[in-house]
Design an enzyme around this catalytic site. Structure first.
Site, mmCIF file in Angstrom:
data_model
loop_
_atom_site.group_PDB
_atom_site.id
_atom_site.type_symbol
_atom_site.label_atom_id
_atom_site.label_comp_id
_atom_site.label_asym_id
_atom_site.label_seq_id
_atom_site.Cartn_x
_atom_site.Cartn_y
_atom_site.Cartn_z
ATOM 1 N N GLU A 172 -1.474 16.568 16.686
ATOM 2 C CA GLU A 172 -0.133 16.723 17.300
ATOM 3 C C GLU A 172 0.503 18.072 16.976
ATOM 4 O OE1 GLU A 172 2.342 13.294 16.485
ATOM 5 O OE2 GLU A 172 1.095 12.011 17.738
ATOM 6 N N TYR A 243 2.981 6.114 22.517
ATOM 7 C CA TYR A 243 3.481 4.867 21.918
ATOM 8 C C TYR A 243 4.459 4.212 22.894
ATOM 9 C CZ TYR A 243 1.192 6.338 17.654
ATOM 10 O OH TYR A 243 0.238 6.700 16.732
ATOM 11 N N GLU A 291 -4.497 8.132 19.750
ATOM 12 C CA GLU A 291 -3.399 7.336 19.181
ATOM 13 C C GLU A 291 -2.688 6.622 20.315
ATOM 14 O OE1 GLU A 291 -0.604 9.011 16.386
ATOM 15 O OE2 GLU A 291 -2.154 10.318 15.540
HETATM 16 O O1 AHR Z 1 0.352 6.771 13.990
HETATM 17 C C1 AHR Z 1 1.547 7.183 13.386
HETATM 18 C C2 AHR Z 1 1.850 8.657 13.614
HETATM 19 O O2 AHR Z 1 2.171 8.857 14.964
HETATM 20 C C3 AHR Z 1 0.746 9.629 13.357
HETATM 21 O O3 AHR Z 1 0.671 10.031 12.034
HETATM 22 C C4 AHR Z 1 1.130 10.795 14.212
HETATM 23 O O4 AHR Z 1 0.014 11.541 14.636
HETATM 24 C C5 AHR Z 1 1.927 10.181 15.346
HETATM 25 O O5 AHR Z 1 3.110 10.856 15.560
#
Ligand code: AHR
Length: 501
Positions: A172, A243, A291
């Site tokens: 990231e 996310y 992720e």
């Molecule tokens: O998965 C949690 C965090 O989310 C990770 O460390 C990061 O890469 C992302 O922002």
């Protein structure tokens, strides 16, 4: 409501890379300490690995696990985690405002990965460090012997190299929260030079360059275009992260968010194609979605630690989202999206695996238990390997603030080497049953081999160490007649049906 699907054996999308169902362990919260590693736990082996956790992971069959971060890697010295445990330094981890004891490092993680039956995917620090550290780490991990770093590995007790194939060039790097954040051009240059050095050591490794940390970044998708401009011919994958959250409490919007994921993948696939054409390149770069998960339930409770109000605790509870029934459907839709885009998404990592936004939770000294989201992940990993089918779907949809006509049925299908077809279905409708009819073409005679349903729960129902009410049950009523599978999907339900000869 009716949903009509047509599946033809020869109408395919792509061969699925099994690594699509990978996961992630970061030195964050209790993922490592009291997660996978807890010396003295009743189930721990001689090295301190919790066997109850390993058993749950083995049931999922996690093909690859990313390590050691995440944000943590951007200020990590991998050398702190080698040599005698009693001489390893305690460091302050700036990413999560905690202390890192370094009792688990590369040797220990490799031992755990072998026991858990998962391949390692390692990230190098391109935040606070750079090329030199990356090439040393690679030599330490993958060189047979006769050099400074490989001989040090041998001295530290590991004779054979681990032969790690996949390497992430930082994490990231576009994020202002990152130690050593870079502009796209700064990162593109350092990633290119690091890739060059790592490939000079071994041409066969697979390299992942950082894409955007989320489609919400102001720099997206220009970031991808710039970074690939520097690195296209030196890397194999570009990483994406996303996310999902329902902080608004709007279930309809929440369950439609995979439309955003679709858009994200399509856009980056377009940037990859554009760069390939611009460079007249013969090689292909794919997406490593390393992720992804639901992450919002624990945001408030994490604030004191993240804001430094609790000093520098070691392995505090952080990002311990307790997932609910609605999250089962969300994770089901995300996995379906990856299967449908398996032509371009080759690697995926559910972030993360234990305790930290994870399908598996542990009580220190006590039991390990399965979150609600354990199940769609397990089913996709176990039964979603093979060839993804290109389904024709006819079903009513609904409009959200960000996507029009999102179908109430979210569905994907995979055919394995034995000709067994698995359908993964989510009914997004909150009150209506869905009468599903799947026309099966080119498969010959088929019967229902397995049918699992997760349905009938309050959207906020959760599991815990005392009980796991949100779990699959056997589905009833699925039948095949005249080459058509029929089944009823209850409102807000996940259903996996396996069909074979
Ligand atoms: O998965 C949690 C965090 O989310 C990770 O460390 C990061 O890469 C992302 O922002």
């Amino acid at each position: 409501m009716r949903a009509a699907v047509t599946a033809h054996k020869d109408f395919t999308i792509a061969e699925i890379d099994p690594r699509l169902y990978g996961s992630f362990i970061e030195h964050l919260g209790r993922a490592v300490y009291t997660g996978i590693y807890e010396p003295g736990h009743p189930t721990a082996d001689a090295e301190g690995w919790r066997q109850d956790v390993i058993d749950l992971i083995r049931d999922i069959d996690v093909p690859i696990t990313r390590y050691p971060g995440g944000n943590f890697v951007s200020a990590y010295n991998w050398e702190d985690g080698i040599g005698p445990k009693e001489t390893r330094p305690v460091r302050l981890d700036l990413a999560w405002h905690t202390s890192e004891s370094n009792q688990v490092g590369i040797h220990e993680f490799a031992d755990w990965a072998e026991k858990a039956g998962t391949e390692m995917m390692l990230a190098v620090n391109l935040g606070s460090r750079g090329l030199d550290e990356a090439r040393a780490f690679l030599e330490y991990v993958n060189h047979p012997g006769g050099s400074y770093w490989s001989d040090l590995r041998k001295q530290n007790g590991r004779d054979a190299p681990w032969g790690v194939k996949m390497w992430c060039l930082g994490n990231e790097m576009d994020g202002p929260w990152q130690i050593g954040q870079k502009t796209a051009a700064e990162y593109g240059r350092i990633a290119f030079e690091t890739a060059k050095a790592m490939r000079a050591f071994d041409k066969s490794i697979e390299l992942v360059v950082c894409g955007s940390s989320s489609p919400k970044m102001a720099t997206y998708p220009e970031w991808e275009a710039t970074v690939l401009d520097y690195t296209y011919d030196s890397v194999d994958y570009i990483s994406l992260h996303m996310y999902f959250d329902d902080h608004e409490g709007n279930t309809a919007n929440y369950l439609a968010q995979s439309a955003r994921l679709d858009d994200y993948i399509a856009t980056v696939a377009g940037v990859i194609k554009m760069t390939k054409t611009k460079k007249r390149s013969k090689r292909d770069v794919y997406i490593s979605f390393d992720e992804w998960n639901v992450w919002y339930h624990s945001r408030e409770q994490d604030r004191p630690v993240l804001e430094g109000k609790q000093g520098w605790p070691h392995a505090p509870a952080l990002l311990e989202d307790i997932y609910d029934f609605a999250d089962v459907l969300q994770v089901g839709c995300i996995l379906n999206t990856f299967i449908r885009r398996s032509d371009v998404v080759k690697v995926g990592c559910l972030a993360q695996l234990v305790n930290v936004i994870a399908p598996i939770m542990t009580v220190p000294g006590g039991p390990a238990w399965r979150q609600t989201t354990y199940w769609p992940y397990l089913y996709a990993s176990k039964y979603g390997r093979g060839t993804a089918l290109n389904l024709a779907v006819d079903c009513p949809g609904y409009d959200t603030e960000f996507a029009k006509n999102v179908p109430y049925l979210d569905v994907s299908a995979v055919v394995d080497g034995d000709g067994v077809m698995t359908l993964f279905c989510v009914n997004r409708h909150q009150s209506d049953d869905m009468e599903l009819a799947v026309s099966l073409q080119g498969f010959g005679q088929m019967t229902v081999l397995m049918d699992k349903v997760i349905a009938g729960h309050d959207p906020h129902a959760v599991n815990g160490p005392e009980g796991e009410p949100v779990a699959p049950v056997d589905g009833v009523g699925a039948a095949i007649a005249n080459g058509v599978l029929t089944a009823s999907l209850p409102p807000m339900s996940y259903r996996m049906i396996r069909l074979g000869a």
